[in-house]
Write a protein that holds these residues in place. Structure first.
Motif, PDB file in Angstrom:
ATOM      1  N   PRO A 303      40.967  38.292  16.732  1.00  0.00           N
ATOM      2  CA  PRO A 303      40.679  37.422  17.635  1.00  0.00           C
ATOM      3  C   PRO A 303      41.610  36.164  17.232  1.00  0.00           C
ATOM      4  CG  PRO A 303      38.973  37.322  16.030  1.00  0.00           C
ATOM      5  CD  PRO A 303      39.992  38.552  15.606  1.00  0.00           C
ATOM      6  N   MET A 304      41.876  35.311  18.114  1.00  0.00           N
ATOM      7  CA  MET A 304      42.478  33.928  17.758  1.00  0.00           C
ATOM      8  C   MET A 304      41.692  33.070  17.199  1.00  0.00           C
ATOM      9  SD  MET A 304      44.951  33.324  21.353  1.00  0.00           S
ATOM     10  CE  MET A 304      45.500  31.661  20.621  1.00  0.00           C
ATOM     11  N   ALA A 305      42.130  32.115  16.424  1.00  0.00           N
ATOM     12  CA  ALA A 305      41.466  31.563  15.613  1.00  0.00           C
ATOM     13  C   ALA A 305      40.341  30.446  16.094  1.00  0.00           C
ATOM     14  CB  ALA A 305      42.273  30.366  14.458  1.00  0.00           C
ATOM     15  N   ARG A 306      40.375  30.177  17.267  1.00  0.00           N
ATOM     16  CA  ARG A 306      39.569  29.170  18.091  1.00  0.00           C
ATOM     17  C   ARG A 306      39.778  29.359  19.694  1.00  0.00           C
ATOM     18  NH1 ARG A 306      42.047  24.161  15.368  1.00  0.00           N
ATOM     19  NH2 ARG A 306      42.505  23.762  17.501  1.00  0.00           N
ATOM     20  N   ALA A 307      38.428  29.287  20.279  1.00  0.00           N
ATOM     21  CA  ALA A 307      38.408  29.609  21.792  1.00  0.00           C
ATOM     22  C   ALA A 307      39.208  28.545  22.424  1.00  0.00           C
ATOM     23  CB  ALA A 307      36.957  29.530  22.025  1.00  0.00           C
ATOM     24  N   ASP A 308      39.404  27.127  21.972  1.00  0.00           N
ATOM     25  CA  ASP A 308      40.197  26.271  22.674  1.00  0.00           C
ATOM     26  C   ASP A 308      41.783  26.775  22.725  1.00  0.00           C
ATOM     27  OD1 ASP A 308      39.664  25.495  19.727  1.00  0.00           O
ATOM     28  OD2 ASP A 308      41.179  23.859  20.350  1.00  0.00           O
ATOM     29  N   LEU A 309      42.060  27.211  21.683  1.00  0.00           N
ATOM     30  CA  LEU A 309      43.820  27.803  21.372  1.00  0.00           C
ATOM     31  C   LEU A 309      43.886  28.596  22.399  1.00  0.00           C
ATOM     32  CD1 LEU A 309      43.902  27.348  17.384  1.00  0.00           C
ATOM     33  CD2 LEU A 309      44.866  25.934  19.141  1.00  0.00           C
ATOM     34  N   ARG A 310      42.794  29.718  22.334  1.00  0.00           N
ATOM     35  CA  ARG A 310      42.855  30.826  23.323  1.00  0.00           C
ATOM     36  C   ARG A 310      43.038  30.126  24.857  1.00  0.00           C
ATOM     37  NH1 ARG A 310      38.460  34.066  24.593  1.00  0.00           N
ATOM     38  NH2 ARG A 310      37.533  32.141  24.894  1.00  0.00           N
ATOM     39  N   ASP A 311      42.432  29.267  25.072  1.00  0.00           N
ATOM     40  CA  ASP A 311      42.167  28.793  26.507  1.00  0.00           C
ATOM     41  C   ASP A 311      43.535  28.062  26.838  1.00  0.00           C
ATOM     42  OD1 ASP A 311      39.695  29.775  26.600  1.00  0.00           O
ATOM     43  OD2 ASP A 311      38.635  27.941  26.324  1.00  0.00           O
ATOM     44  N   GLU A 312      44.272  27.365  25.886  1.00  0.00           N
ATOM     45  CA  GLU A 312      45.365  26.916  26.158  1.00  0.00           C
ATOM     46  C   GLU A 312      46.534  27.626  26.148  1.00  0.00           C
ATOM     47  OE1 GLU A 312      46.457  24.092  27.043  1.00  0.00           O
ATOM     48  OE2 GLU A 312      48.691  24.261  26.474  1.00  0.00           O
ATOM     49  N   LEU A 313      46.563  28.809  25.409  1.00  0.00           N
ATOM     50  CA  LEU A 313      47.596  29.912  25.579  1.00  0.00           C
ATOM     51  C   LEU A 313      47.481  30.612  27.084  1.00  0.00           C
ATOM     52  CD1 LEU A 313      49.574  31.842  24.179  1.00  0.00           C
ATOM     53  CD2 LEU A 313      47.699  33.374  23.900  1.00  0.00           C
ATOM     54  N   HIS A 314      46.161  30.703  27.230  1.00  0.00           N
ATOM     55  CA  HIS A 314      46.095  31.223  28.674  1.00  0.00           C
ATOM     56  C   HIS A 314      46.757  30.303  29.770  1.00  0.00           C
ATOM     57  CE1 HIS A 314      44.863  34.002  31.664  1.00  0.00           C
ATOM     58  NE2 HIS A 314      43.920  33.131  32.154  1.00  0.00           N
ATOM     59  N   ARG A 315      46.586  29.333  29.620  1.00  0.00           N
ATOM     60  CA  ARG A 315      47.344  27.934  30.732  1.00  0.00           C
ATOM     61  C   ARG A 315      48.651  28.438  30.743  1.00  0.00           C
ATOM     62  NH1 ARG A 315      42.657  25.043  29.592  1.00  0.00           N
ATOM     63  NH2 ARG A 315      43.512  24.019  27.711  1.00  0.00           N
ATOM     64  N   GLN A 316      49.255  28.413  29.566  1.00  0.00           N
ATOM     65  CA  GLN A 316      50.750  28.621  29.407  1.00  0.00           C
ATOM     66  C   GLN A 316      51.067  29.755  30.082  1.00  0.00           C
ATOM     67  OE1 GLN A 316      50.787  28.123  25.018  1.00  0.00           O
ATOM     68  NE2 GLN A 316      52.279  26.783  25.219  1.00  0.00           N
ATOM     69  N   VAL A 317      50.464  30.718  29.893  1.00  0.00           N
ATOM     70  CA  VAL A 317      50.902  32.047  30.430  1.00  0.00           C
ATOM     71  C   VAL A 317      50.762  32.001  32.002  1.00  0.00           C
ATOM     72  CG1 VAL A 317      50.044  34.604  30.659  1.00  0.00           C
ATOM     73  CG2 VAL A 317      50.076  33.530  28.452  1.00  0.00           C
TER      74      VAL A 317
END
Ligand code: NAP
Length: 454
Positions: A303-317
Motif C-alpha cells: 500500500p502507499m503510506a497514507r490515504a491522503d498521499l494516495r488521493d493526491e497521486l490520483h488527482r495528478q493522474v
C-alpha cells in the motif's frame, strides 16, 4: 495532540504518542548540548566502536525493526528487512572508514608545517521523511556521529514508533546519553529548533516546500544546511538496449517501496524505434504485481503510506489523463480498506501535463516518447529536478557519454539507481544541495580547519 501511527494496509491506528511541550523539548536540547563537548573530545576509535555496536543491535533485532517499519508505513516486509540490513552496513562502513576520511591532511605551503584538520560542528538537526524511515536517519546519523557531532531527529509524523526505536538503537549500542535524541515535535516547531543557539547545522530529506522553509531558517541563522529533496528520475531506453534487462529493472525501480522513493525511475523516456516493444513488455511486468498484505511474502505491491498521499497521486493522474495522457493500465485506487493504488502506466505524457512536470510519488510510471538519443537527452534534462537517472544501451561508451550530459547528481548505465555507502548521493537543481554517504557525506558537517605553523 498526539502522534498517531496508522497501519496503511488496514487503516487501523496502531500506536499513539504524546507531542512534547516546550519544557520537554528544551530539556532534551539542553541534555544534548551538555553531551556535545564530551562527545567531540571522545577519541575517534571509541566513536567508531560504538557505531559498530549500533550495527550489531540492528542485525540482532532486524525482524522487530522491520515489522515496525511495515506496520507504520506499509512497505513489503522483505524490503523493510533489507532496509534495516543496509542501516547496519552504513554504520559499519563509517566505523571502518571514518578515521581515514577525517585524518589530518598535511599540505606543503610556506609554513614550517601546515595541515587540514576535520572537526565536528556541534549538534545537527535532522528532519526526515517516512519513506525509508530507518535508512534516511542512519545515513545521516552514522557519518555525523562518527565525525564527533551530536544529533537530534525530527522524524515524519506518521512514523513515531520508528522514530523512538532509532533512539533506542543508539542507547542499546552504548552511546552516552544525549549524543542522539529523537524530538517528538511537529513541523511547525522546526524553525524554533533551527533558531536555537544549541543547534549548529541542519539536514532535511523531504519535499521541496519543507526544504525551502528549512533552508530559509538555516540561512537566517547562518547555519550549514544539506537538502535532499524530490526527484523525477529519467529512465532512458535507447534503441540498442537489452530490452529484457531494461524492463525488469524498470518494474523494480518504479515499484520498489510502492513507488515512494526519491530515486525511483519516474519518467520512462523511450526512443520511438523500440517504444511499442518496450511498452508491451513493461505493461506485462506491471500487471503481474500483486497488491496485498505487506507482511505476506507473496505480496509484490505494497500500500502507499497514507490515504491522503494516495488521493493526491490520483488527482495528478486524472488531471494528466484529462490533458491527453493515455492510461495503459491501472490508474485508480484499489477498492477496499487500506491506502492501495493500482500499479499504473501513463503513456503519451507531454509538456503541460502535471505528470510531465511534477514528481509522482507512488506506483505510477509515465512514458514519454523521444525521436532519438538527442531528443531523449533534451527531455531528460527538461525537468526542475536533478537527483538521479539511468540510461539503457548495449554500448557502455555511449552510455557513459550520455551519463556525463545528464543534469543530475548521479547517472547509472544499465543499472537501476540506488544509494551505496561508498558512493556520494545527492542532487542538483530543485533536488537540493550537499551530499550524503561516502567521504563527501562525512565532510558536510565538519569544520575544514587550516592549521599553519611557522
Ligand atoms: P515532507 O512532507 O517534506 O516531510 C519530510 C519531513 O519534513 C517530515 O519530517 C515533515 O514533518 C517535515 N516537514 C514538512 N513540512 C515542513 C516545514 N514546512 N518545515 C519543517 N519541516 C517540515 O516529505 P514527505 O512527503 O515525507 O516525503 C516525500 C518527499 O521526500 C518526496 O518529494 C521525495 O522525493 C523526497 N525524498 C527525497 C529523498 C532524497 O534523498 N533526496 C529521499 C526520500 C524522500 P511532518 O511529517 O510532521 O509533516
Amino acid at each position: 495532540m498526539s502522534f498517531v501511527a496508522v497501519n496503511p494496509a488496514s487503516g487501523e491506528a496502531v500506536g499513539e504518542f504524546p507531542d512534547w511541550d516546550e519544557r520537554t523539548l528544551d530539556a532534551a536540547l539542553e541534555q544534548v548540548a551538555q553531551a556535545t563537548p564530551a562527545w567531540a573530545a571522545t577519541p575517534m576509535d571509541r566513536r567508531c566502536a560504538l557505531m559498530g555496536k549500533a550495527a550489531e543491535v540492528l542485525r540482532r533485532d532486524t525482524d522487530r525493526y522491520a515489522r515496525l517499519i511495515t506496520q507504520e508505513m506499509g512497505k513489503l516486509l522483505r524490503e523493510a528487512r533489507a532496509e534495516v540490513e543496509k542501516c547496519a552496513w552504513v554504520c559499519e562502513f563509517y566505523a571502518e572508514q571514518g578515521p581515514a576520511f577525517l585524518a589530518d591532511e598535511i599540505i606543503e605551503s610556506d609554513a614550517g608545517r601546515s595541515l587540514v584538520a576535520y572537526q565536528p560542528l556541534g549538534t545537527v538537526l535532522a528532519v526526515m521523511p517516512w519513506n525509508f524511515p530507518f535508512w534516511q536517519v542512519f545515513r545521516f546519523a552514522a557519518p555525523a556521529l562518527v565525525a564527533g557531532n551530536t544529533g537530534v531527529l525530527k522524524h515524519a509524523s506518521n512514523v513515531p514508533q520508528c522514530a523512538l526505536a532509532i533512539e533506542e538503537v543508539f542507547r542499546e549500542a552504548g552511546f552516552p546519553a544525549g549524543v542522539f535524541r529523537t524530538l517528538m515535535i511537529r513541523a511547525s516547531q522546526v524553525k524554533r529548533v533551527i533558531d536555537d543557539p544549541r543547534i549548529h547545522a541542519v539536514t532535511l530529506t523531504g519535499s521541496e516546500p519543507a526544504g525551502r522553509s528549512v533552508a530559509e531558517a538555516a540561512g537566517a541563522n547562518i547555519k550549514k544546511s544539506v537538502l535532499e529533496l524530490g526527484g523525477s528520475d529519467a529512465f532512458v531506453v535507447l534503441e540498442d538496449a537489452d530490452l529484457d534487462r531494461a524492463v525488469n529493472n524498470a518494474v523494480a525501480s518504479r515499484f520498489l517501496n510502492c513507488g515512494q522513493s526519491c530515486i525511483a525511475a519516474k519518467r520512462f523516456i523511450v526512443v520511438d524505434a523500440i517504444a511499442e516493444d518496450f511498452l508491451a513488455r513493461f505493461k506485462a511486468g506491471v500487471e503481474a504485481l500483486q497488491p496485498g498484505d505487506p507482511m505476506d511474502e507473496a505480496t509484490t505491491l505494497a500500500p502507499m503510506a497514507r490515504a491522503d498521499l494516495r488521493d493526491e497521486l490520483h488527482r495528478q493522474v486524472t488531471d494528466s489523463i484529462e490533458a491527453g495522457a493515455v492510461a495503459v493500465t491501472g490508474c485508480a485506487p484499489v477498492e477496499g480498506s487500506g491506502a492501495f493504488y493500482q500499479a499504473s502506466i501513463l503513456d503519451r505524457v507531454t509538456p503541460g501535463m502535471r505528470a510531465y512536470h511534477e514528481e509522482l510519488f507512488g506506483p505510477v510510471a509515465i512514458v514519454i516518447r523521444a525521436r532519438d538519443e538527442a531528443d531523449a537527452l533534451r527531455i531528460a534534462n527538461d525537468s526542475p529536478f536533478g537527483l538521479g537517472g539511468s540510461v539503457w544501451t548495449r554500448d557502455p561508451a555511449r552510455g557513459e557519454a550520455f551519463a556525463r550530459r545528464l543534469q543530475a547528481g548521479c547517472c547509472f548505465v544499465n543499472g537501476m539507481v540506488k544509494s551505496d555507502p561508498r558512493l556520494p548521493f545527492g542532487g542538483i537543481k530543485r533536488s537540493g544541495y550537499g551530499r550524503e554517504l561516502s567521504r563527501h557525506g562525512i565532510r558536510e558537517f565538519v569544520n575544514v580547519k587550516t592549521i599553519w605553523i611557522a
